[in-house]
Design a protein around this motif. Structure first.
Motif, mmCIF file in Angstrom:
data_model
loop_
_atom_site.group_PDB
_atom_site.id
_atom_site.type_symbol
_atom_site.label_atom_id
_atom_site.label_comp_id
_atom_site.label_asym_id
_atom_site.label_seq_id
_atom_site.Cartn_x
_atom_site.Cartn_y
_atom_site.Cartn_z
ATOM 1 N N LYS A 79 12.633 -1.052 -2.992
ATOM 2 C CA LYS A 79 13.223 -2.335 -2.576
ATOM 3 C C LYS A 79 14.126 -2.892 -3.680
ATOM 4 C CE LYS A 79 9.448 -3.192 0.594
ATOM 5 N NZ LYS A 79 8.121 -3.806 0.826
ATOM 6 N N HIS A 112 13.294 3.219 1.729
ATOM 7 C CA HIS A 112 12.994 1.908 2.329
ATOM 8 C C HIS A 112 13.058 0.873 1.232
ATOM 9 C CE1 HIS A 112 10.876 -1.102 4.806
ATOM 10 N NE2 HIS A 112 10.183 -1.363 3.734
ATOM 11 N N TRP A 121 12.878 -11.905 0.272
ATOM 12 C CA TRP A 121 12.689 -10.544 -0.209
ATOM 13 C C TRP A 121 13.916 -9.965 -0.896
ATOM 14 C CZ3 TRP A 121 7.876 -10.365 -0.624
ATOM 15 C CH2 TRP A 121 7.017 -10.797 0.385
ATOM 16 N N ASN A 165 16.973 -3.968 6.711
ATOM 17 C CA ASN A 165 15.636 -4.284 7.196
ATOM 18 C C ASN A 165 15.600 -5.737 7.683
ATOM 19 O OD1 ASN A 165 12.835 -3.457 7.401
ATOM 20 N ND2 ASN A 165 12.391 -4.841 5.682
ATOM 21 N N GLU A 166 15.103 -5.935 8.910
ATOM 22 C CA GLU A 166 14.730 -7.275 9.400
ATOM 23 C C GLU A 166 15.842 -8.316 9.299
ATOM 24 O OE1 GLU A 166 11.060 -8.255 7.404
ATOM 25 O OE2 GLU A 166 10.140 -6.360 7.967
ATOM 26 N N GLN A 246 9.108 -0.693 13.531
ATOM 27 C CA GLN A 246 8.065 -0.801 12.498
ATOM 28 C C GLN A 246 6.682 -0.546 13.092
ATOM 29 O OE1 GLN A 246 8.376 -4.351 10.088
ATOM 30 N NE2 GLN A 246 10.446 -3.850 9.420
ATOM 31 N N HIS A 248 4.027 -2.646 13.719
ATOM 32 C CA HIS A 248 2.841 -3.372 13.255
ATOM 33 C C HIS A 248 2.210 -3.982 14.506
ATOM 34 C CE1 HIS A 248 3.741 -2.753 9.065
ATOM 35 N NE2 HIS A 248 4.976 -3.211 9.244
ATOM 36 N N GLU A 285 6.379 2.106 10.495
ATOM 37 C CA GLU A 285 5.344 1.378 9.730
ATOM 38 C C GLU A 285 4.100 1.127 10.589
ATOM 39 O OE1 GLU A 285 6.981 -2.183 7.902
ATOM 40 O OE2 GLU A 285 8.895 -1.222 7.499
ATOM 41 N N TRP A 327 1.790 2.828 8.097
ATOM 42 C CA TRP A 327 1.973 1.960 6.921
ATOM 43 C C TRP A 327 0.688 1.987 6.101
ATOM 44 C CZ3 TRP A 327 6.439 1.386 5.149
ATOM 45 C CH2 TRP A 327 6.759 0.406 4.207
HETATM 46 O O1 9MR Z 1 3.289 -3.637 2.529
HETATM 47 C C1 9MR Z 1 4.284 -4.288 1.739
HETATM 48 C C2 9MR Z 1 3.645 -5.239 0.752
HETATM 49 O O2 9MR Z 1 2.876 -4.508 -0.188
HETATM 50 C C3 9MR Z 1 4.718 -6.045 0.032
HETATM 51 O O3 9MR Z 1 4.102 -7.035 -0.773
HETATM 52 C C4 9MR Z 1 5.665 -6.691 1.027
HETATM 53 C C5 9MR Z 1 6.830 -7.380 0.308
HETATM 54 O O4 9MR Z 1 7.631 -6.456 -0.367
HETATM 55 O O5 9MR Z 1 6.203 -5.716 1.920
HETATM 56 C C6 9MR Z 1 5.233 -5.035 2.663
HETATM 57 O O6 9MR Z 1 5.858 -4.090 3.505
HETATM 58 C C7 9MR Z 1 6.688 -4.622 4.529
HETATM 59 C C8 9MR Z 1 7.851 -3.676 4.724
HETATM 60 O O7 9MR Z 1 8.513 -3.473 3.496
HETATM 61 C C9 9MR Z 1 8.816 -4.198 5.778
HETATM 62 N N1 9MR Z 1 8.128 -4.465 7.010
HETATM 63 C C10 9MR Z 1 6.930 -5.272 6.924
HETATM 64 C C11 9MR Z 1 5.968 -4.688 5.886
HETATM 65 C C12 9MR Z 1 4.675 -5.476 5.837
HETATM 66 O O8 9MR Z 1 4.930 -6.793 5.417
#
Ligand code: 9MR
Length: 378
Positions: A79, A112, A121, A165-166, A246, A248, A285, A327
């Protein structure tokens, strides 16, 4: 760094060893990636570089990855916030190490993500940056520098990137703004430039737009916003190859599947629309938030597994989808516990393996869904 496993981890390691591919094959159990490959797909997981979380430095976790995965993704280490913690300061050490490990173990590694279109973020320094008298030029310089810097560093070792992303606000379907996109004069201009830069710098790579619009009721505006964005990419000839789902997932009601029938229809319509525009699909994810399910672990695990199976059956029926990424493999390290604990405080059970690294019904459900999926053409 390899840490000596704690007693608890050593027990877990033994349990995980039962899933080493050779032992598993002898027992008639095959790794998830092997089941996926037989259908022209791949299975993988998020991994971290922190030995106290879901890292390959944790021997028990590494055993799970080796047993079931052909594909990895860094949970956090690529990231922008992570690789550029301060202006002019770069930190690729963690991701470099992860890529070395995945290479050594014959696993592919996804990227990613290059731009996470949420203020929270983005790097804090970039949100506070003074873009000067020609803000669009300065924003473009920073964005292209970042995208080129990452993609050129890893070259063909990374074959698929979540470039953006998002970018869509779930409640409205509108596009998210960041300091960077405001300086650029718009979110579309920013996203388009990210994809165009990635295509030029990494022409070999699959370029993905990744988001969490899901099939549950309440996601209609999010899905509509994503469809508008994908239509816009095609109109403006932006090089986007695939949509990252993703996944979730969130159960609801005592059997987990309240309201599901209606959402299945809408989900199919959504995936039909996405694939009709020529996009490929990936599950990027996968995990399941066990909302509404009874506290008893057995019933909860069955509810989670049934719900995921229903989702995978519909989603894997699209042959344009070839990759399924969880994930995280065990409940022990899942992000969900911190993000949204259960009201009854019972630890969440969102992953294919439990916190002792024992396979759960969710793993069986994934295996069965992969085995039942139509074979992809070579
Ligand atoms: O699982 C990730 C967590 O450890 C981090 O703190 C967070 C912020 O960087 O991101 C989480 O992963 C996310 C992913 O990068 C994008 N989609 C949602 C995921 C869960 O929040």
């Amino acid at each position: 760094m390899v840490l000596k496993p704690t007693r608890r981890e050593a027990v877990a390691l033994l349990a995980a060893a039962a899933f080493c591919p050779r032992v598993a094959a002898a027992a008639g159990v095959r790794g998830l990636d092997a089941i996926a490959r037989a259908k022209g797909m791949r299975f993988g997981s998020a991994v971290s570089a922190n030995p106290r979380t879901g890292s390959f430095d944790n021997p028990a976790y590494a055993a799970l990855l080796r047993a079931d995965c052909g594909l990895l993704v860094a949970e956090n280490e690529m990231k922008w916030q992570h690789v550029a913690p301060a202006p002019g300061r770069l930190n690729f050490a963690a991701f470099d190490r992860m890529l070395d490990w995945s290479d050594r173990n014959g696993m592919a590694m996804r990227g990613h993500n290059l731009v996470w279109q949420r203020r929270k973020w983005m790097p804090a320094w970039l949100e506070a940056h003074d873009f000067g008298g020609r803000p669009a030029t300065e924003a473009a310089r920073i964005l292209t520098g970042h995208v080129e810097g990452v993609t050129r560093r890893y070259g063909t070792r990374v074959q698929s990137y979540d470039v953006v992303n998002e970018a869509v606000t779930p409640d409205t379907g509108a596009l998210e703004e960041t300091a960077l996109s405001q300086a650029m004069g718009g979110t579309e201009a920013t996203i388009d430039l990210a994809f165009r830069t990635a295509r030029a710098a990494a022409p070999h790579a699959e370029l993905v737009y990744n988001d969490y619009m899901s099939w549950e009721p309440g996601n209609a505006k999010h899905r509509a916003g994503v469809l508008r964005l994908l239509e816009g990419f095609r109109r403006r000839d932006v090089p986007v190859d695939a949509l990252g789902l993703q996944s979730h997932l969130v159960t609801s009601g005592p059997d987990g599947s309240q309201g599901l029938l209606a959402s299945q229809e809408e989900w199919r319509r959504f995936l039909d629309a996405v694939t009709a525009m020529g996009y490929r699909l990936l599950i990027t994810e996968l995990d399941v938030r066990d909302n509404g399910l009874p506290v008893e672990a057995g019933a909860r695990d069955r509810g989670v597994a049934d719900y995921a199976r229903a989702y995978l059956d519909v989603t894997l029926s699209y042959p344009r989808l070839r990759d399924v990424v969880a994930w995280g493999m065990t409940d022990r390290f899942s992000w969900i516990e911190d993000f949204e604990p259960r009201p009854d405080k019972a630890p969440r059970r969102p992953c294919p393996y439990d916190d002792q690294f024992r396979a759960k019904p969710l793993r069986d459900a994934i295996a069965a869904a992969l085995a039942a999926a139509p074979e992809r053409a070579a």
